[in-house]
Design a protein around this motif. Structure first.
Motif, PDB file in Angstrom:
ATOM      1  N   GLN A 161       0.825  -1.215   0.000  1.00  0.00           N
ATOM      2  CA  GLN A 161       0.000   0.000   0.000  1.00  0.00           C
ATOM      3  C   GLN A 161       0.858   1.263   0.000  1.00  0.00           C
ATOM      4  O   GLN A 161       1.959   1.278   0.549  1.00  0.00           O
ATOM      5  CB  GLN A 161      -0.899   0.039   1.242  1.00  0.00           C
ATOM      6  N   ALA A 162       0.308   2.330  -0.581  1.00  0.00           N
ATOM      7  CA  ALA A 162       0.947   3.649  -0.491  1.00  0.00           C
ATOM      8  C   ALA A 162       0.756   4.137   0.945  1.00  0.00           C
ATOM      9  O   ALA A 162      -0.314   3.978   1.531  1.00  0.00           O
ATOM     10  CB  ALA A 162       0.294   4.605  -1.468  1.00  0.00           C
ATOM     11  N   TYR A 163       1.813   4.704   1.506  1.00  0.00           N
ATOM     12  CA  TYR A 163       1.798   5.228   2.874  1.00  0.00           C
ATOM     13  C   TYR A 163       0.815   6.398   2.933  1.00  0.00           C
ATOM     14  O   TYR A 163       0.875   7.296   2.094  1.00  0.00           O
ATOM     15  CB  TYR A 163       3.216   5.656   3.222  1.00  0.00           C
ATOM     16  N   ILE A 164      -0.084   6.399   3.925  1.00  0.00           N
ATOM     17  CA  ILE A 164      -1.128   7.433   3.975  1.00  0.00           C
ATOM     18  C   ILE A 164      -0.559   8.847   4.147  1.00  0.00           C
ATOM     19  O   ILE A 164      -1.193   9.814   3.768  1.00  0.00           O
ATOM     20  CB  ILE A 164      -2.197   7.143   5.071  1.00  0.00           C
ATOM     21  N   LYS A 170       5.832   3.419  -0.442  1.00  0.00           N
ATOM     22  CA  LYS A 170       5.068   2.232  -0.034  1.00  0.00           C
ATOM     23  C   LYS A 170       5.407   1.911   1.430  1.00  0.00           C
ATOM     24  O   LYS A 170       6.465   2.291   1.929  1.00  0.00           O
ATOM     25  CB  LYS A 170       5.406   1.042  -0.925  1.00  0.00           C
ATOM     26  N   ILE A 171       4.511   1.178   2.087  1.00  0.00           N
ATOM     27  CA  ILE A 171       4.741   0.794   3.482  1.00  0.00           C
ATOM     28  C   ILE A 171       6.018  -0.026   3.600  1.00  0.00           C
ATOM     29  O   ILE A 171       6.785   0.134   4.550  1.00  0.00           O
ATOM     30  CB  ILE A 171       3.520   0.023   4.043  1.00  0.00           C
ATOM     31  N   ASN A 172       6.294  -0.881   2.615  1.00  0.00           N
ATOM     32  CA  ASN A 172       7.532  -1.668   2.652  1.00  0.00           C
ATOM     33  C   ASN A 172       8.758  -0.763   2.655  1.00  0.00           C
ATOM     34  O   ASN A 172       9.746  -1.036   3.351  1.00  0.00           O
ATOM     35  CB  ASN A 172       7.584  -2.648   1.481  1.00  0.00           C
ATOM     36  N   ASP A 173       8.711   0.350   1.904  1.00  0.00           N
ATOM     37  CA  ASP A 173       9.827   1.313   1.880  1.00  0.00           C
ATOM     38  C   ASP A 173      10.015   1.944   3.253  1.00  0.00           C
ATOM     39  O   ASP A 173      11.144   2.141   3.709  1.00  0.00           O
ATOM     40  CB  ASP A 173       9.570   2.423   0.848  1.00  0.00           C
ATOM     41  N   LEU A 174       8.898   2.270   3.905  1.00  0.00           N
ATOM     42  CA  LEU A 174       8.947   2.868   5.240  1.00  0.00           C
ATOM     43  C   LEU A 174       9.622   1.906   6.220  1.00  0.00           C
ATOM     44  O   LEU A 174      10.472   2.318   7.021  1.00  0.00           O
ATOM     45  CB  LEU A 174       7.515   3.187   5.705  1.00  0.00           C
ATOM     46  N   ILE A 175       9.290   0.630   6.133  1.00  0.00           N
ATOM     47  CA  ILE A 175       9.899  -0.371   7.027  1.00  0.00           C
ATOM     48  C   ILE A 175      11.382  -0.525   6.718  1.00  0.00           C
ATOM     49  O   ILE A 175      12.210  -0.565   7.631  1.00  0.00           O
ATOM     50  CB  ILE A 175       9.138  -1.712   6.918  1.00  0.00           C
ATOM     51  N   ILE A 176      11.741  -0.559   5.431  1.00  0.00           N
ATOM     52  CA  ILE A 176      13.160  -0.678   5.049  1.00  0.00           C
ATOM     53  C   ILE A 176      13.969   0.498   5.587  1.00  0.00           C
ATOM     54  O   ILE A 176      15.090   0.330   6.081  1.00  0.00           O
ATOM     55  CB  ILE A 176      13.311  -0.822   3.520  1.00  0.00           C
ATOM     56  N   GLU A 177      13.399   1.703   5.530  1.00  0.00           N
ATOM     57  CA  GLU A 177      14.082   2.884   6.087  1.00  0.00           C
ATOM     58  C   GLU A 177      14.365   2.681   7.578  1.00  0.00           C
ATOM     59  O   GLU A 177      15.432   3.050   8.072  1.00  0.00           O
ATOM     60  CB  GLU A 177      13.225   4.137   5.907  1.00  0.00           C
ATOM     61  N   HIS A 178      13.401   2.108   8.302  1.00  0.00           N
ATOM     62  CA  HIS A 178      13.582   1.882   9.742  1.00  0.00           C
ATOM     63  C   HIS A 178      14.581   0.755  10.014  1.00  0.00           C
ATOM     64  O   HIS A 178      15.315   0.815  10.994  1.00  0.00           O
ATOM     65  CB  HIS A 178      12.233   1.612  10.417  1.00  0.00           C
TER      66      HIS A 178
END
Length: 198
Positions: A161-164, A170-178
């Motif tokens: 999903q696209a991050y709100i 994408k949410i996966n990108d947000l997790i990878i950043e963390h």
């Protein structure tokens, strides 16, 4: 090589969360260009994050979100490798963001790998029939169906999903950043969403 100022290293650390030596190296590699240094660290971080993705994530927390009208709520099990990381502000913030995402976007699955094969096949068949009814040539019907299945994943699977808060991410990108920032593997274990009347 131009000397890298301590203030530039400090600014880069604050903006990326990367270690001091990594920041110094990034600034040296990019001749002191702050924006290029940020991109350099992100690229390196994502490469490091990919290596960490195979590591076991058996610690973590459960995060809950209840919408202000108290009619929608969600729960997310977010896993990491150690209790130390689970207690960090960054991990806690990520957990709350993911719980809010689940409440807002109602994913049915965590990832596309979780979608049962019969569900994927049923969706493909629906899209094939739609394409044929629209008069699309038979030789491209399968390609159209595959493309629409990808769109299905983007709405039905949390990681796709696209991050709100940022539609370009994408949410996966947000997790990878963390993962890159915190230095541990992070995975979404389970999700649940509750809505009055559903």
């Amino acid at each position: 090589m131009a000397a890298i100022s301590a203030s530039a290293v400090k600014e880069l650390r604050e903006r990326t969360g990367a270690g001091m030596m990594d920041c110094k190296h990034a600034l040296a590699e990019t001749k002191g260009d702050m924006e290029k240094a940020i991109d350099y660290l992100r690229e390196k971080g994502i490469a490091k994050a990919a290596k960490k993705a195979s590591r076991s994530a058996k610690d973590g927390r459960v995060f809950c979100y209840i919408h202000t009208n108290a009619k929608i709520a969600s729960m997310v099990e977010l896993n990491c490798e150690t209790d130390f990381v689970a207690k960090t502000d960054e991990f806690q913030e990520l957990g709350h963001e993911l719980a809010m995402q689940v409440a807002a976007s109602a994913p049915l699955f965590v990832s596309s790998e979780e979608v049962p094969e019969d569900v994927v096949e049923r969706e493909k068949e629906i899209y094939r029939q739609q394409a044929l009814e629209e008069g699309k040539p038979a030789n491209i019907v399968d390609r159209i169906a595959e493309g629409k299945v990808q769109k299905y994943f983007e709405t039905s699977c949390l990681l796709d999903q696209a991050y709100i808060r940022d539609g370009d991410k994408k949410i996966n990108d947000l997790i990878i950043e963390h993962i890159a920032k915190l230095g541990e593997n992070i995975k979404v274990g389970r999700i649940a969403r509750f809505a009055i009347g559903e």
